[in-house]
Design a protein around this motif. Structure first.
Motif, mmCIF file in Angstrom:
data_model
loop_
_atom_site.group_PDB
_atom_site.id
_atom_site.type_symbol
_atom_site.label_atom_id
_atom_site.label_comp_id
_atom_site.label_asym_id
_atom_site.label_seq_id
_atom_site.Cartn_x
_atom_site.Cartn_y
_atom_site.Cartn_z
ATOM 1 N N LEU A 115 15.058 42.616 -4.467
ATOM 2 C CA LEU A 115 13.806 41.882 -4.255
ATOM 3 C C LEU A 115 12.857 42.670 -3.358
ATOM 4 O O LEU A 115 11.661 42.789 -3.648
ATOM 5 N N PHE A 116 13.395 43.229 -2.284
ATOM 6 C CA PHE A 116 12.560 44.000 -1.363
ATOM 7 C C PHE A 116 11.996 45.237 -2.054
ATOM 8 O O PHE A 116 10.808 45.567 -1.896
ATOM 9 N N GLY A 117 12.835 45.937 -2.829
ATOM 10 C CA GLY A 117 12.398 47.161 -3.484
ATOM 11 C C GLY A 117 11.361 46.917 -4.567
ATOM 12 O O GLY A 117 10.333 47.594 -4.611
ATOM 13 N N TRP A 118 11.618 45.929 -5.430
ATOM 14 C CA TRP A 118 10.694 45.700 -6.546
ATOM 15 C C TRP A 118 9.387 45.070 -6.100
ATOM 16 O O TRP A 118 8.353 45.260 -6.737
ATOM 17 N N ASN A 120 7.945 45.504 -2.879
ATOM 18 C CA ASN A 120 7.197 46.388 -1.980
ATOM 19 C C ASN A 120 7.080 47.829 -2.475
ATOM 20 O O ASN A 120 6.166 48.541 -2.074
ATOM 21 N N HIS A 121 8.023 48.286 -3.304
ATOM 22 C CA HIS A 121 8.013 49.674 -3.768
ATOM 23 C C HIS A 121 8.271 49.712 -5.275
ATOM 24 O O HIS A 121 9.239 50.317 -5.746
ATOM 25 N N THR A 122 7.397 49.047 -6.023
ATOM 26 C CA THR A 122 7.600 48.894 -7.462
ATOM 27 C C THR A 122 7.622 50.241 -8.177
ATOM 28 O O THR A 122 8.505 50.512 -9.006
ATOM 29 N N GLN A 123 6.663 51.100 -7.890
ATOM 30 C CA GLN A 123 6.595 52.398 -8.571
ATOM 31 C C GLN A 123 7.816 53.257 -8.263
ATOM 32 O O GLN A 123 8.342 53.945 -9.138
ATOM 33 N N HIS A 124 8.254 53.215 -7.011
ATOM 34 C CA HIS A 124 9.435 53.989 -6.631
ATOM 35 C C HIS A 124 10.674 53.480 -7.361
ATOM 36 O O HIS A 124 11.522 54.273 -7.778
ATOM 37 N N MET A 125 10.802 52.170 -7.531
ATOM 38 C CA MET A 125 11.945 51.598 -8.235
ATOM 39 C C MET A 125 11.914 51.972 -9.711
ATOM 40 O O MET A 125 12.951 52.257 -10.315
ATOM 41 N N TYR A 219 22.957 52.487 -1.184
ATOM 42 C CA TYR A 219 22.085 51.637 -1.998
ATOM 43 C C TYR A 219 20.822 51.270 -1.232
ATOM 44 O O TYR A 219 19.730 51.195 -1.812
ATOM 45 N N THR A 220 20.970 51.060 0.064
ATOM 46 C CA THR A 220 19.795 50.747 0.896
ATOM 47 C C THR A 220 18.855 51.940 1.007
ATOM 48 O O THR A 220 17.633 51.773 1.016
ATOM 49 N N SER A 221 19.432 53.148 1.081
ATOM 50 C CA SER A 221 18.604 54.343 1.240
ATOM 51 C C SER A 221 17.737 54.618 0.013
ATOM 52 O O SER A 221 16.741 55.338 0.103
ATOM 53 N N GLU A 222 18.119 54.060 -1.139
ATOM 54 C CA GLU A 222 17.304 54.251 -2.344
ATOM 55 C C GLU A 222 16.028 53.421 -2.324
ATOM 56 O O GLU A 222 15.121 53.665 -3.123
ATOM 57 N N ILE A 223 15.988 52.425 -1.460
ATOM 58 C CA ILE A 223 14.790 51.567 -1.354
ATOM 59 C C ILE A 223 13.906 52.144 -0.266
ATOM 60 O O ILE A 223 14.039 51.841 0.916
ATOM 61 N N ASN A 224 12.988 53.011 -0.624
ATOM 62 C CA ASN A 224 12.109 53.660 0.369
ATOM 63 C C ASN A 224 10.848 52.838 0.584
ATOM 64 O O ASN A 224 10.238 52.415 -0.343
#
Length: 224
Positions: A115-118, A120-125, A219-224
């Motif tokens: 949820l946090f990644g998609w 706040n960092h949609t393009q990165h995901m 897994y957390t480190s992948e969410i930049n």
């Protein structure tokens, strides 16, 4: 035979249909508070050393904006390790050998990260779904493969921990049940092998809790 073998993992103690065996999950927390009011001992110094080492390792894996997550990961490591070790004691229910316990740890963590990644960092995901240098023709397949591998992450975390704890306990139970029908000389060999297996299970208890925490950090480190 098979039902009796796996019955050692079933919660059996209860009051008014409320299972008491699951209270063993919180027994590890009883070992921590005394560190705050008892004078430093070898155990407390060793535990502080372990925590500082884990903090340094997790901090190296995470980005600077996620360094506060090390506290959560160290708590996760401590909870799993205490439960794994307590499960090696006689008549103590091993909650970490159940998917209910392990999935309750991995699934909320994974859902929170997604949820946090998609959000706040949609393009990165999206960029994680297609590795750099992938041929255009293979892009749909890579998206499918990466999506499936991402979805099964909480399941693999939960199954890895539960399966390793169940396997060791089953082996100890199987060897222990054969002791009554063995001769004295073979019984000595069995006891020696049980001691070696118990030492191995103690190492597995630490390794599996460490693997769970490290994979969560990755897994957390992948969410930049």
């Amino acid at each position: 035979m098979m039902a009796n073998l796996f019955s050692i993992f079933e919660p059996s103690s209860s009051i008014f249909t409320l299972s008491l065996n699951w209270t063993s999950t919180l027994l590890g927390s009883l070992f921590i508070p005394y560190l705050y009011w008892v004078s430093p001992s070898r155990w407390s110094l060793l535990w502080s050393k372990i925590i500082n080492t884990l903090h340094s390792e997790f901090k190296a894996l995470l980005t600077p904006s996620h360094t506060g997550t090390t506290t959560l990961l160290i708590g996760l490591f401590s909870l799993i390790m205490f439960n794994n070790f307590l499960g090696l004691l006689p008549y103590v229910f091993t909650s970490s050998s159940h998917m209910v316990m392990t999935l309750s740890l991995s699934l909320p963590l994974w859902i929170t990260l997604m949820l946090f990644g998609w959000i706040n960092h949609t393009q990165h995901m999206f960029s994680h779904l297609v590795p750099q240098g992938t041929p255009f023709i293979l892009m749909p397949f890579m998206v499918l493969i990466e999506t499936i591998s991402n979805i099964i992450r909480p399941g693999t975390l939960a199954v890895r921990l539960a399966a390793n704890m169940i396997a060791g306990h089953l082996l100890l139970t199987l060897l222990g049940n054969t002791g009554a029908s063995l001769s004295y000389s073979i019984l000595m060999i069995l006891i020696f092998s049980q001691i070696l297996l118990l030492i191995l299970e103690s190492a597995v208890a630490i390794i599996q809790s460490y693997v769970f925490a490290v994979l969560s950090a990755l897994y957390t480190s992948e969410i930049n």
